[in-house]
Design a protein around this motif. Structure first.
Motif, mmCIF file in Angstrom:
data_model
loop_
_atom_site.group_PDB
_atom_site.id
_atom_site.type_symbol
_atom_site.label_atom_id
_atom_site.label_comp_id
_atom_site.label_asym_id
_atom_site.label_seq_id
_atom_site.Cartn_x
_atom_site.Cartn_y
_atom_site.Cartn_z
ATOM 1 N N SER A 1 5.204 -11.927 3.978
ATOM 2 C CA SER A 1 4.566 -11.731 2.985
ATOM 3 C C SER A 1 4.244 -9.923 2.623
ATOM 4 O O SER A 1 4.151 -9.665 1.761
ATOM 5 C CB SER A 1 3.540 -12.330 1.954
ATOM 6 N N VAL A 2 3.746 -9.967 3.875
ATOM 7 C CA VAL A 2 2.638 -8.058 3.605
ATOM 8 C C VAL A 2 3.507 -6.970 3.378
ATOM 9 O O VAL A 2 5.308 -7.404 4.549
ATOM 10 C CB VAL A 2 2.255 -8.259 4.674
ATOM 11 N N ASP A 3 3.574 -6.336 2.863
ATOM 12 C CA ASP A 3 4.379 -4.891 2.680
ATOM 13 C C ASP A 3 3.929 -3.464 3.172
ATOM 14 O O ASP A 3 2.699 -3.650 3.132
ATOM 15 C CB ASP A 3 4.725 -4.518 1.182
ATOM 16 N N ALA A 4 4.618 -3.801 5.037
ATOM 17 C CA ALA A 4 4.165 -2.476 5.936
ATOM 18 C C ALA A 4 4.995 -2.172 6.850
ATOM 19 O O ALA A 4 5.958 -2.683 6.601
ATOM 20 C CB ALA A 4 2.522 -3.936 6.500
ATOM 21 N N VAL A 5 4.670 -1.076 6.838
ATOM 22 C CA VAL A 5 5.253 -0.631 8.322
ATOM 23 C C VAL A 5 6.049 -1.123 9.374
ATOM 24 O O VAL A 5 6.805 -1.346 9.759
ATOM 25 C CB VAL A 5 4.672 0.697 8.484
ATOM 26 N N ARG A 6 4.671 -2.205 9.552
ATOM 27 C CA ARG A 6 4.751 -2.182 11.382
ATOM 28 C C ARG A 6 3.804 -4.046 10.513
ATOM 29 O O ARG A 6 1.993 -3.205 10.904
ATOM 30 C CB ARG A 6 4.325 -1.886 12.152
ATOM 31 N N VAL A 7 4.069 -4.862 11.793
ATOM 32 C CA VAL A 7 2.862 -6.213 11.319
ATOM 33 C C VAL A 7 3.161 -6.732 12.691
ATOM 34 O O VAL A 7 4.212 -7.512 13.141
ATOM 35 C CB VAL A 7 3.467 -7.147 9.985
ATOM 36 N N LYS A 8 2.413 -7.073 13.525
ATOM 37 C CA LYS A 8 2.534 -7.563 14.885
ATOM 38 C C LYS A 8 1.504 -8.415 15.443
ATOM 39 O O LYS A 8 0.203 -8.101 14.687
ATOM 40 C CB LYS A 8 2.842 -6.400 16.116
#
Length: 375
Positions: free
Chosen positions: A285-292
């Motif tokens: 659900s998170v709008d981000a360039v990168r989620v890891k």
């Protein structure tokens, strides 16, 4: 003990979310069985997740990984880079070294260091691979970003990553961009899906010759005296013997901010077990360039990696703790802000809802009381 001599070395660079970790994972899975490879990973974020994502199940003796989190590898006149490279080479004594600078780092400085007298006869510099998501050329924030341009200028081969998500016009635009900027790799653009490239490109020549000499660093004789041991998880990449002392709440928070981007991350005590289905929904659900993330869950140890619209998941054999990190655009402001102390202030990283410690804790199934962990 045999001295280190002419180790084939590649730099794998590219902007945030371009697919560097995915490509290196592919290379590690297909490396020759009789070779030891070492990977030096420089992360923009400070929680240190990529080492766990790169760990290859069942291959703990032939792949050595070291992380340098929290900013550009070659800051402070290159000393952090030299220390990290020297230590990794001494421990791994590899047949090949791969260096992944952060997506906001300066690969030219890494090239200058590797071509310095300090590494003469030790490192045999091979092709620099620069990954580009061709769709991003439509965004002026990428086209005009100094780091993005430098990454392309140092490339010996351009990897058009996520080619399955690009249309023909995107790939043509990348070729046109390369020609207009007179890039030496303009005629060497290779489309790739999920990092699938031929290992032969690693042995192509490095055509980028440094015009500067990096400052001398620690002597190389230390490489032949340090004990070698593999690094297979995020925790192992820290200084041997270091201790994480978790506070009573059972987690630590990390953040970083530079060049218009911000990172926010957490490290959780290993007693924390997450509902993976619930946490995965939150991460999506998170709008981000990168989620890891590297997570201890009710479905096992899971590595999660999302670059905007592309998500990959892998099951891992071990980890020392759970780690989550996201990278996105810094909040707009008229002033040059300090790094926020309260993670809820970084509200541009949330789209449908914020990825906060409170929302993450709602995905916990269990949390122990012992908050000290040794690496």
């Amino acid at each position: 003990m045999q001295l280190l001599h002419n180790i084939p070395t590649n730099i794998v660079t590219g902007f945030l979310g371009s697919g560097k970790t995915t490509l290196i994972s592919h290379l590690l899975k297909h490396k020759p069985d009789n070779e030891r490879w070492a990977v030096l990973v420089n992360e923009f974020g400070t929680a240190g997740v990529d080492g766990g994502l790169l760990a290859q199940p069942g291959d703990t003796q032939e792949v050595f990984i070291r992380e340098v989190p929290g900013g550009c590898l070659c800051c402070a006149a290159g000393l952090p880079a030299q220390l990290a490279i020297n230590s990794l080479l001494a421990r791994a004594r590899p047949h090949r070294l791969i260096i992944e600078p952060t997506g906001l780092g300066h690969p030219l400085e890494v090239l200058e260091l590797l071509q310095s007298e300090h590494y003469a006869g030790v490192i045999d510099l091979k092709a620099t691979l620069t990954l580009v998501d061709a769709r991003k050329l439509q965004d002026p924030r990428y086209r005009t970003h100094e780091t993005f341009l430098q990454q392309l200028q140092v490339a010996d081969r351009i990897i058009a990553s996520k080619a399955d998500l690009c249309d023909e016009a995107d790939l043509e635009a990348l070729q046109q961009f390369a020609r207009e900027h007179d890039l030496s790799a303009a005629t060497k653009i290779t489309p790739a899906v999920l990092g699938d490239i031929n290992l032969n490109v690693l042995d192509e020549a490095c055509t980028q010759v440094s015009t500067e000499t990096a400052k001398p660093g620690p002597p190389l004789f230390t490489m032949n005296s340090l004990e070698t041991r593999p690094v297979t998880s995020p925790g192992d990449s820290a200084i041997p013997g270091a201790i994480i002392e978790f506070p009573e709440e059972g987690y630590l928070t990390f953040n970083n901010q530079a060049d218009g981007y911000v990172s926010l991350g957490w490290v959780f005590h290993p007693s924390a077990v997450f509902s993976y289905r619930q946490l995965r929904e939150l991460l999506e659900s998170v709008d981000a360039v990168r989620v890891k993330a590297v997570l201890i869950t009710d479905e096992g140890i899971v590595g999660y990696n999302r670059a905007e619209d592309l998500t990959s998941e892998v099951y891992l054999e071990e980890t020392t703790d759970s780690r989550i990190e996201m990278i996105g655009l810094a909040p707009p402001t008229k002033e040059n802000p300090e790094i926020p102390n309260d993670d809820t202030q970084i509200n541009t990283l949330g789209k449908n809802r914020l990825l906060t410690i409170e929302s993450i804790q709602q995905c916990l199934l269990s949390q122990g009381n012992n908050h000290t962990q040794s690496w």
